[in-house]
Enzyme design. Structure first.
Site, PDB file in Angstrom:
ATOM      1  N   ASP A  46     -20.173  -1.888  41.834  1.00 54.76           N
ATOM      2  CA  ASP A  46     -21.437  -2.608  41.681  1.00 54.76           C
ATOM      3  C   ASP A  46     -22.165  -2.349  43.005  1.00 54.76           C
ATOM      4  O   ASP A  46     -21.852  -1.374  43.698  1.00 54.76           O
ATOM      5  CB  ASP A  46     -21.202  -4.115  41.430  1.00 54.76           C
ATOM      6  CG  ASP A  46     -22.490  -4.860  41.047  1.00 54.76           C
ATOM      7  OD1 ASP A  46     -22.909  -4.751  39.897  1.00 54.76           O
ATOM      8  OD2 ASP A  46     -23.087  -5.526  41.916  1.00 54.76           O
ATOM      9  N   SER A 101     -17.443   3.036  31.545  1.00 54.83           N
ATOM     10  CA  SER A 101     -16.186   2.596  32.173  1.00 54.83           C
ATOM     11  C   SER A 101     -15.106   2.442  31.106  1.00 54.83           C
ATOM     12  O   SER A 101     -13.950   2.807  31.306  1.00 54.83           O
ATOM     13  CB  SER A 101     -16.382   1.251  32.871  1.00 54.83           C
ATOM     14  OG  SER A 101     -16.897   1.444  34.165  1.00 54.83           O
ATOM     15  N   ASN A 153     -27.400   3.644  43.131  1.00 52.15           N
ATOM     16  CA  ASN A 153     -26.849   4.371  41.994  1.00 52.15           C
ATOM     17  C   ASN A 153     -27.688   4.225  40.728  1.00 52.15           C
ATOM     18  O   ASN A 153     -28.050   5.223  40.091  1.00 52.15           O
ATOM     19  CB  ASN A 153     -25.405   3.885  41.750  1.00 52.15           C
ATOM     20  CG  ASN A 153     -24.825   4.454  40.478  1.00 52.15           C
ATOM     21  OD1 ASN A 153     -24.819   3.816  39.432  1.00 52.15           O
ATOM     22  ND2 ASN A 153     -24.374   5.687  40.538  1.00 52.15           N
ATOM     23  N   LYS A 198     -15.853 -10.443  36.968  1.00 51.58           N
ATOM     24  CA  LYS A 198     -16.614  -9.853  38.077  1.00 51.58           C
ATOM     25  C   LYS A 198     -15.938 -10.240  39.387  1.00 51.58           C
ATOM     26  O   LYS A 198     -15.268 -11.267  39.473  1.00 51.58           O
ATOM     27  CB  LYS A 198     -18.057 -10.377  38.064  1.00 51.58           C
ATOM     28  CG  LYS A 198     -19.037  -9.527  38.835  1.00 51.58           C
ATOM     29  CD  LYS A 198     -19.558  -8.330  38.051  1.00 51.58           C
ATOM     30  CE  LYS A 198     -20.389  -7.416  38.918  1.00 51.58           C
ATOM     31  NZ  LYS A 198     -21.062  -6.369  38.144  1.00 51.58           N
TER      32      LYS A 198
HETATM   33  P1  NDP Z   1     -26.396   0.187  45.108  1.00 54.46           P
HETATM   34  O1  NDP Z   1     -25.659  -0.540  46.155  1.00 54.46           O
HETATM   35  O2  NDP Z   1     -26.075   1.609  44.822  1.00 54.46           O
HETATM   36  O3  NDP Z   1     -27.973   0.095  45.363  1.00 54.46           O
HETATM   37  C1  NDP Z   1     -28.604  -1.139  45.482  1.00 54.46           C
HETATM   38  C2  NDP Z   1     -30.060  -0.877  45.829  1.00 54.46           C
HETATM   39  O4  NDP Z   1     -30.753  -2.125  45.788  1.00 54.46           O
HETATM   40  C3  NDP Z   1     -30.251  -0.334  47.227  1.00 54.46           C
HETATM   41  O5  NDP Z   1     -31.337   0.540  47.248  1.00 54.46           O
HETATM   42  C4  NDP Z   1     -30.524  -1.602  48.018  1.00 54.46           C
HETATM   43  O6  NDP Z   1     -31.228  -1.395  49.234  1.00 54.46           O
HETATM   44  C5  NDP Z   1     -31.392  -2.362  47.055  1.00 54.46           C
HETATM   45  N1  NDP Z   1     -31.399  -3.790  47.384  1.00 54.46           N
HETATM   46  C6  NDP Z   1     -30.335  -4.597  47.594  1.00 54.46           C
HETATM   47  N2  NDP Z   1     -30.737  -5.841  47.915  1.00 54.46           N
HETATM   48  C7  NDP Z   1     -32.085  -5.811  47.902  1.00 54.46           C
HETATM   49  C8  NDP Z   1     -33.092  -6.771  48.134  1.00 54.46           C
HETATM   50  N3  NDP Z   1     -32.770  -8.029  48.464  1.00 54.46           N
HETATM   51  N4  NDP Z   1     -34.390  -6.389  48.012  1.00 54.46           N
HETATM   52  C9  NDP Z   1     -34.714  -5.126  47.689  1.00 54.46           C
HETATM   53  N5  NDP Z   1     -33.808  -4.162  47.463  1.00 54.46           N
HETATM   54  C10 NDP Z   1     -32.504  -4.495  47.561  1.00 54.46           C
HETATM   55  O7  NDP Z   1     -26.192  -0.712  43.786  1.00 54.46           O
HETATM   56  P2  NDP Z   1     -26.334  -0.281  42.275  1.00 54.46           P
HETATM   57  O8  NDP Z   1     -27.431   0.690  42.101  1.00 54.46           O
HETATM   58  O9  NDP Z   1     -24.984   0.028  41.761  1.00 54.46           O
HETATM   59  O10 NDP Z   1     -26.732  -1.690  41.615  1.00 54.46           O
HETATM   60  C11 NDP Z   1     -28.090  -2.114  41.518  1.00 54.46           C
HETATM   61  C12 NDP Z   1     -28.160  -3.232  40.497  1.00 54.46           C
HETATM   62  O11 NDP Z   1     -27.682  -2.766  39.227  1.00 54.46           O
HETATM   63  C13 NDP Z   1     -27.346  -4.492  40.811  1.00 54.46           C
HETATM   64  O12 NDP Z   1     -28.015  -5.612  40.316  1.00 54.46           O
HETATM   65  C14 NDP Z   1     -26.085  -4.271  39.989  1.00 54.46           C
HETATM   66  O13 NDP Z   1     -25.435  -5.486  39.694  1.00 54.46           O
HETATM   67  C15 NDP Z   1     -26.668  -3.624  38.748  1.00 54.46           C
HETATM   68  N6  NDP Z   1     -25.721  -2.866  37.954  1.00 54.46           N
HETATM   69  C16 NDP Z   1     -25.035  -1.814  38.470  1.00 54.46           C
HETATM   70  C17 NDP Z   1     -24.174  -1.094  37.691  1.00 54.46           C
HETATM   71  C18 NDP Z   1     -23.495   0.141  38.178  1.00 54.46           C
HETATM   72  O14 NDP Z   1     -22.863   0.835  37.362  1.00 54.46           O
HETATM   73  N7  NDP Z   1     -23.586   0.496  39.449  1.00 54.46           N
HETATM   74  C19 NDP Z   1     -23.879  -1.487  36.297  1.00 54.46           C
HETATM   75  C20 NDP Z   1     -24.726  -2.564  35.811  1.00 54.46           C
HETATM   76  C21 NDP Z   1     -25.566  -3.232  36.637  1.00 54.46           C
HETATM   77  P3  NDP Z   1     -30.487  -1.587  50.647  1.00 54.46           P
HETATM   78  O15 NDP Z   1     -29.786  -0.301  50.877  1.00 54.46           O
HETATM   79  O16 NDP Z   1     -31.579  -1.875  51.577  1.00 54.46           O
HETATM   80  O17 NDP Z   1     -29.529  -2.762  50.490  1.00 54.46           O
END
Ligand code: NDP
Length: 444
Positions: free
Chosen positions: A166, A376, A240, A126
């Protein structure tokens, strides 16, 4: 055996004292492995656990870049190559101001078991940086990504370490990083996944984590005589994973009523209109609050705690430790029957234990959100074969992989007398494959 496991946890605490997120996942995984170590003393003998909790290597580097005002900015970049027993290191990069080595190590450690569960030949790693893409111009993001990749490219390669996205790293960031890698090495290689369709990306990669989460949760519900049909669903996050989880849950007849970001949440009792969310988040890169301004009847609540809204199924898809025991208690009190973890480690260990005690089915992150890394790997396979598979082909493979992952978790939990504890099942099934490979490869 509890004593030995505690010794391992103590070693981890001593070595990584200021990294609570990493210690949290180490503790969670190791406590569920007790019966496995009991049945396999050879793993203890060979120091498998001591080796697993120590990354093979990690890099920290300076990322200097120029902002739109001509000022030099400095961020810190990371890549942790945790375990290569099953294949090249594989795992995303996170760009978020909270990133430091404890976050990258927690994600890297989880990734070992997640990648193992996919059944595909990939090790765990990571990376990321404490850079916040929010509010930055495209040019700033591009300059940051180029500087980040200038350093990162020394450590990665298609047969060595293949990063992806991520939080904070989507198609735009992957594109800029890929362009810089190509410029520096002169090679058009499958060194990153999540690339754009048309230049090496896989169809269905964007949807994979969210869709995969719903496929896994569907299987978990089915095993317990339930389904998504007619269920009220609350989703945290609107990035996402959240967006595509929402899409697939709606396709399965669920009513998603809440989505959120780090400022607050929107509630739409008629069901979230996903086209509006996609326009706000994917096209305009604005806040979820806008939704309530565009959809009549929807309401914005100015606190980032969507878990106060009653639901049947909770899908935490934002960040780690989103649900603590207090929030878990509210969810249970409101009748929640299942939690599908889209984010990594979205529940505290105590919240997970509470759900288990109350009979709420939990689809653990390292299994339930493995769809992203699985596709992936399918992207890597397509790159190696110089092929492009159709959306339907990739989606079907994803569904098959997620269904198999659920079965592996279910079977492992049953084998060790913990039926219904999919968290323990995921840890055990993921661990066994890695441990056997490490045994076969000798002490390295
Ligand atoms: P994005 O950056 O696309 O979205 C993250 C979302 O989480 C945003 O809506 C963001 O809001 C919100 N968020 C972030 N921090 C906080 C917080 N402290 N409290 C509340 N909401 C919060 O990320 P992803 O959708 O890609 O990833 C989301 C999760 O999924 C992560 O834990 C990631 O590790 C996990 N994941 C992602 C994968 C992927 O393929 N993308 C694969 C496997 C796991 P804001 O805009 O306000 O920051």
């Amino acid at each position: 055996m509890a004593k030995i496991v505690q010794q391992y946890i103590d070693i981890a605490k001593k070595r990584n004292a200021n990294e609570p997120e990493f210690l949290q996942t180490v503790e969670e995984v190791l406590t569920t492995l007790e019966p496995v170590l009991e049945a396999h003393p050879e793993f203890v003998e060979a120091g498998i656990i001591e080796r697993l909790i120590e990354p093979e290597r990690g890099f920290t580097f300076r990322v200097a870049w120029i902002d739109d005002n001509g000022k030099c900015q400095v961020n810190r970049g990371f890549r942790y190559q945790f375990n290569s027993a099953l294949g090249p290191y594989k795992g995303g990069c996170r760009f978020h101001p909270s990133v430091y080595q404890g976050i990258i190590k927690f994600l890297g450690f989880e990734q070992i078991f997640k990648n193992s569960l996919t059944g595909l030949p990939i090790g765990g790693g990571k990376g990321g940086a404490d850079f916040d893409p929010k509010g930055k111009s495209d040019n700033e993001v591009m300059r940051f990504c180029q500087s980040f990749m200038t350093e990162l490219q020394k450590y990665i390669g298609p047969d060595c370490d293949v990063p992806a996205g991520d939080m904070g790293v989507g198609g735009r960031e992957i594109g800029y990083m890929f362009g810089q890698y190509k410029r520096l090495t002169g090679q058009f290689q499958g060194v990153l996944t999540g690339k754009g369709v048309g230049w090496g990306g896989s169809l269905a990669r964007t949807e994979a984590t969210g869709f995969g989460l719903i496929y896994y949760t569907r299987e978990m519900l089915k095993a317990n005589g339930e389904s998504f049909e007619g269920k009220k669903v609350v989703i945290s996050g609107s990035g996402n994973v959240a967006i595509y989880a929402c899409q697939k849950a709606q396709e399965y007849g669920a009513k998603v009523i809440v989505m959120s970001d780090s400022n607050g949440y929107v509630i739409d009792e008629d069901g979230i209109k996903l086209d509006v969310v996609k326009q706000i988040k994917e096209v305009e890169r604005k806040r979820i609050k806008e939704y309530a301004e565009r959809v009549p009847g929807a309401k914005y609540v100015d606190t980032p705690n969507p878990w106060e809204v009653p639901c049947d199924i909770a899908l935490p898809c934002s960040t780690q430790n989103d649900i603590d025991t207090a929030k878990a208690e509210v969810l249970v009190k409101n009748g929640c029957i299942a939690v599908g973890e889209g984010a990594n480690m979205p529940c505290t260990n105590e919240a997970e234990a509470y759900f288990l005690e109350k009979g709420v089915w939990v689809g653990p992150a390292k299994a339930a959100n493995a769809g992203g890394v699985a596709v992936s790997q399918l992207e890597m396979a397509q790159n190696s074969q110089r092929e492009e598979w159709t959306f339907e082909e990739v989606d079907k493979k994803l569904d098959t992989i997620m269904t198999k992952i659920f079965k592996a978790c279910d079977d492992a939990a049953k084998e060790y007398g913990m039926e219904g504890n999919y968290l323990a099942g995921a840890n055990i099934a993921g661990f066994m494959k890695v441990a056997k490979a490490m045994m076969a490869q000798g002490v390295v």
